[in-house]
Write a protein that holds these residues in place. Sequence first.
Motif, mmCIF file in Angstrom:
data_model
loop_
_atom_site.group_PDB
_atom_site.id
_atom_site.type_symbol
_atom_site.label_atom_id
_atom_site.label_comp_id
_atom_site.label_asym_id
_atom_site.label_seq_id
_atom_site.Cartn_x
_atom_site.Cartn_y
_atom_site.Cartn_z
ATOM 1 N N VAL A 202 0.847 -1.196 0.000
ATOM 2 C CA VAL A 202 0.000 0.000 0.000
ATOM 3 C C VAL A 202 0.880 1.243 0.000
ATOM 4 C CG1 VAL A 202 -1.945 -1.120 1.155
ATOM 5 C CG2 VAL A 202 -0.158 -0.020 2.528
ATOM 6 N N ASP A 204 -0.223 4.172 1.503
ATOM 7 C CA ASP A 204 -0.489 4.962 2.697
ATOM 8 C C ASP A 204 -0.916 4.037 3.827
ATOM 9 O OD1 ASP A 204 -3.759 5.426 3.168
ATOM 10 O OD2 ASP A 204 -3.192 4.847 1.130
ATOM 11 N N PHE A 205 -0.438 4.338 5.018
ATOM 12 C CA PHE A 205 -0.863 3.597 6.210
ATOM 13 C C PHE A 205 -0.460 4.396 7.444
ATOM 14 C CE2 PHE A 205 3.422 2.010 5.355
ATOM 15 C CZ PHE A 205 4.022 1.947 6.603
ATOM 16 N N ASN A 326 -8.470 8.011 7.327
ATOM 17 C CA ASN A 326 -8.960 6.950 6.450
ATOM 18 C C ASN A 326 -7.814 6.216 5.759
ATOM 19 O OD1 ASN A 326 -10.842 5.331 5.093
ATOM 20 N ND2 ASN A 326 -10.910 6.711 3.331
ATOM 21 N N PRO A 327 -6.882 5.646 6.515
ATOM 22 C CA PRO A 327 -5.726 4.986 5.902
ATOM 23 C C PRO A 327 -6.097 3.639 5.277
ATOM 24 C CG PRO A 327 -5.696 4.643 8.251
ATOM 25 C CD PRO A 327 -6.854 5.565 7.980
ATOM 26 N N SER A 328 -5.304 3.232 4.304
ATOM 27 C CA SER A 328 -5.514 1.912 3.699
ATOM 28 C C SER A 328 -5.241 0.789 4.694
ATOM 29 C CB SER A 328 -4.598 1.741 2.488
ATOM 30 O OG SER A 328 -4.922 2.669 1.476
ATOM 31 N N ARG A 329 -4.380 1.081 5.662
ATOM 32 C CA ARG A 329 -3.991 0.046 6.613
ATOM 33 C C ARG A 329 -3.524 0.703 7.901
ATOM 34 N NH1 ARG A 329 -0.641 -4.564 3.864
ATOM 35 N NH2 ARG A 329 -2.751 -4.927 3.077
ATOM 36 N N TRP A 358 -15.174 1.722 7.676
ATOM 37 C CA TRP A 358 -13.802 1.193 7.641
ATOM 38 C C TRP A 358 -13.767 -0.153 8.342
ATOM 39 C CZ3 TRP A 358 -9.300 0.110 10.422
ATOM 40 C CH2 TRP A 358 -8.084 0.348 9.781
ATOM 41 N N ARG A 363 -8.268 -4.321 7.757
ATOM 42 C CA ARG A 363 -7.219 -3.322 7.584
ATOM 43 C C ARG A 363 -6.263 -3.161 8.763
ATOM 44 N NH1 ARG A 363 -9.803 1.895 4.444
ATOM 45 N NH2 ARG A 363 -11.430 0.806 3.292
#
Length: 409
Positions: A202, A204-205, A326-329, A358, A363
């Motif tokens: 990913v 972004d996290f 709102n992170p991807s992970r 979410w 995630r």
Amino acid sequence: MRRGNASAVLRAVLAGGPLSRADIARSTGLSAPSVTKLTAVLVEAGVLREEAPLEAAQGRPRVPVGVDPRGPAALGVHIGLLRTTLGLVALDGTVAAQRVLDHDAPADGGLDPRRIAEQAVDGAREFLADRLGGRRILGTGISLGGWVDGDTGTVVEHSALGWSDVRLLELLDGRLPGPVLLDQNVRASARAELWFGAGREVDDFVYVFFGNILGAAVVVDRSVHRGPGAAAGGIEHLPVSGEPGTPCPCCGAACLSAVASDAALVERARTAGILSAADEHLPLERLIAAARPAGTGSGDLRAQELLRTRARHAGRAVATVVDLLNPSRVVLAGGIVAADEYLADLRQEITDRVHRGWSATERVVTSTFGSGTLVVASAMPLLEGVYQDPIALLGPEGRESPAAQGVAS
């Protein structure tokens, strides 16, 4: 252009290696002759090595190349509340050797930075004399928690250690293999996850650490956000509602640090009589062991409730971060993941509180490094320098560069 292409080759091998030269060409878009020349240079530099040939359906066997775990290595030094951890970290992110230096218990609740620096210098000399062998040393990376400004070499604030405005690099100047780089541990760990762990898939996290210190690192477009004065990522003083107890000595409130750090958890366990004052060695591990069933027993219910409550507080804090970014992970690390049976409570708290649709089940993941996290993270600034310009390891005539030739006396 040659340096950039060499970096592209190395990064392709790091991401998917070992790879054949044809696979590298497809991955990078470079021509086959260019890949052949660049891999030869990187093998000469000790960065890559040829692996066992692969049988081809037709024609000659393919010879893949991978990152050489016996090649140049960085010394990683992590300074924690209870111990300093040293490690030799290879270019592929593996820990070749590791050593722990326990701190003497301070009489006043703080650790003298000069004494810790001396211990690290003496320990590093002995460690490298024992374990370096003939391999090249890239330099030394140092990390610790709190508010750390690597650009000025300063630990601005570390409440657990009792440090304020400590110019740590000045205390270590010229006494460790150079160059010597300083970074905040949570940000450094996020960089390690970018290259080798949960962040590889990913862009972004958020990396969140719950241990004796607490902190977060925000990664956007594969870059770690630092902010002015390198002050980004402070979550330790987020307010916690409905939790009685001793207020934080820094902010005077029942904040996340006061109720969800390893130190706070251990102190509550001692107050409840689950741990004794004699349990100085690995107290968190002893608390987790007390909570877990043994034989026909069900485990200490008080210890279980402490760990479950800590997980819920952590989940509420993560939910706030998730709603904001709102992170991807989300990558969890620190003492909280040692009691992984309570991570379901943490994920459920996030799911109940987040307002952006979410999925915590999908995630929220844990760090991939285990016991090697601290030294891998510490070494990352030096390793990244090689990933970005591996040809710098060679001098103008193909010799090793001075920075990679040995250990400072």
